[in-house]
Design a protein around this motif. Structure first.
Motif, PDB file in Angstrom:
ATOM      1  N   THR A   1       0.772  -1.088  -0.057  1.00 18.21           N
ATOM      2  CA  THR A   1       0.093  -0.035  -0.084  1.00 18.21           C
ATOM      3  C   THR A   1       0.713   1.355  -0.181  1.00 18.21           C
ATOM      4  N   HIS A   2       0.195   2.053  -0.511  1.00 19.53           N
ATOM      5  CA  HIS A   2       1.135   3.688  -0.406  1.00 19.53           C
ATOM      6  C   HIS A   2       0.034   4.493   0.663  1.00 19.53           C
TER       7      HIS A   2
ATOM      8  N   PRO B   1      -6.386   3.347  -5.743  1.00 16.54           N
ATOM      9  CA  PRO B   1      -6.824   4.407  -4.622  1.00 16.54           C
ATOM     10  C   PRO B   1      -5.996   4.332  -3.528  1.00 16.54           C
ATOM     11  N   VAL B   2      -5.820   5.817  -2.687  1.00 17.54           N
ATOM     12  CA  VAL B   2      -4.689   5.762  -1.921  1.00 17.54           C
ATOM     13  C   VAL B   2      -5.043   4.858  -0.509  1.00 17.54           C
ATOM     14  N   GLY B   3      -4.122   4.266  -0.097  1.00 19.57           N
ATOM     15  CA  GLY B   3      -4.209   3.423   1.138  1.00 19.57           C
ATOM     16  C   GLY B   3      -4.371   1.796   1.056  1.00 19.57           C
TER      17      GLY B   3
ATOM     18  N   ASN C   1       6.251  11.889  -1.417  1.00 19.72           N
ATOM     19  CA  ASN C   1       6.815  10.916  -0.539  1.00 19.72           C
ATOM     20  C   ASN C   1       5.702  10.056  -0.044  1.00 19.72           C
ATOM     21  N   PRO C   2       5.295   9.185  -1.129  1.00 21.79           N
ATOM     22  CA  PRO C   2       4.082   8.326  -1.081  1.00 21.79           C
ATOM     23  C   PRO C   2       3.862   7.282   0.072  1.00 21.79           C
ATOM     24  N   GLY C   3       5.381   6.698   0.333  1.00 18.37           N
ATOM     25  CA  GLY C   3       5.534   5.760   1.485  1.00 18.37           C
ATOM     26  C   GLY C   3       5.044   4.519   0.724  1.00 18.37           C
TER      27      GLY C   3
END
Length: 217
Positions: free
Chosen positions: A110-111, A152-154, A177-179
């Motif tokens: 995940t990001h 989608p995010v996360g 810095n998406p991680g």
């Protein structure tokens, strides 16, 4: 009435402030090139003196070079984030190149801070993500060269090369810095280890299986 208007204005300002804090803040200047030498701790990176900024602060070379996919998962991610381009600081965007060996995977991950949009440059990919509880719906698609897909995010997502040749994709992410949280590494490779009893109960498997997985990460 004046007091009511002032109060509502204050509430609106508070709501706007809370929403702005939920995403990366908008830049209040032309740019804020990251100053890697600064010890200032903040949400993001401190700005370099604008007078010291060079064109190289906004550039990166090498994305045309294939990544080495000789590893356990058969893929390599080449990031282009604020670490590689200091000029991305505060701009809320980054990108990656992903190389896949035949049947290689970009493992479940995940990001936490970014939505991702991916385009296939070469080859064919199986891609997918899983929605949050309680549905846990698996949304998946086969992509060919030129196809685009959004994660989608996360949400946990993945890609797999389903061809017999190498595959390449380029992805853009909505954060400097998406991680990245790789699920298997995070769960079975944490330091110190997560309790074997806890993981065995969570995954409903024997503790010996958990121990075996932990030794691999």
């Amino acid at each position: 009435m004046a007091h009511r208007i002032a109060f509502l204005g204050f509430v609106a300002l508070a709501v706007c402030a809370s929403l702005s804090l939920a995403a990366e803040p908008a830049s209040l200047q032309d740019f804020c090139v990251a100053d890697a030498s600064s010890n200032t701790r903040m949400n993001g990176l401190a700005c370099k003196n604008p007078a010291m900024v060079q064109a190289s602060d906004f550039a990166f070379s090498g994305l045309h070079i294939p990544g080495n996919t000789s590893n356990a998962v058969g893929s390599r991610v080449t990031p282009v984030s604020v670490t590689q381009i200091p000029g991305l600081n505060t701009l809320g965007i980054s990108m990656v190149r992903i190389d896949y060996a035949p049947w290689g995977i970009n493992s479940l991950h995940t990001h936490p801070r970014a939505t991702e949009i991916l385009i296939v440059i070469e080859g064919s990919l199986e891609v997918g993500f899983v929605t949050s509880n309680p549905e846990n719906r698996h949304i998946t698609k086969i992509l060919k060269k030129g196809d685009v897909f959004v994660f989608p995010v996360g949400l946990i997502h993945y890609q797999r090369n389903i061809g017999y040749g190498n595959a390449v994709a380029i992805a853009a992410l909505s954060s400097q810095n998406p991680g990245v949280i790789t699920i298997a590494n995070t769960i079975f490779g944490s330091k110190p280890d997560i309790s074997t009893d806890l993981l065995a109960k969570a995954f409903q498997v024997d503790k010996s299986i958990v121990w075996q997985l932990q030794t691999k990460f």
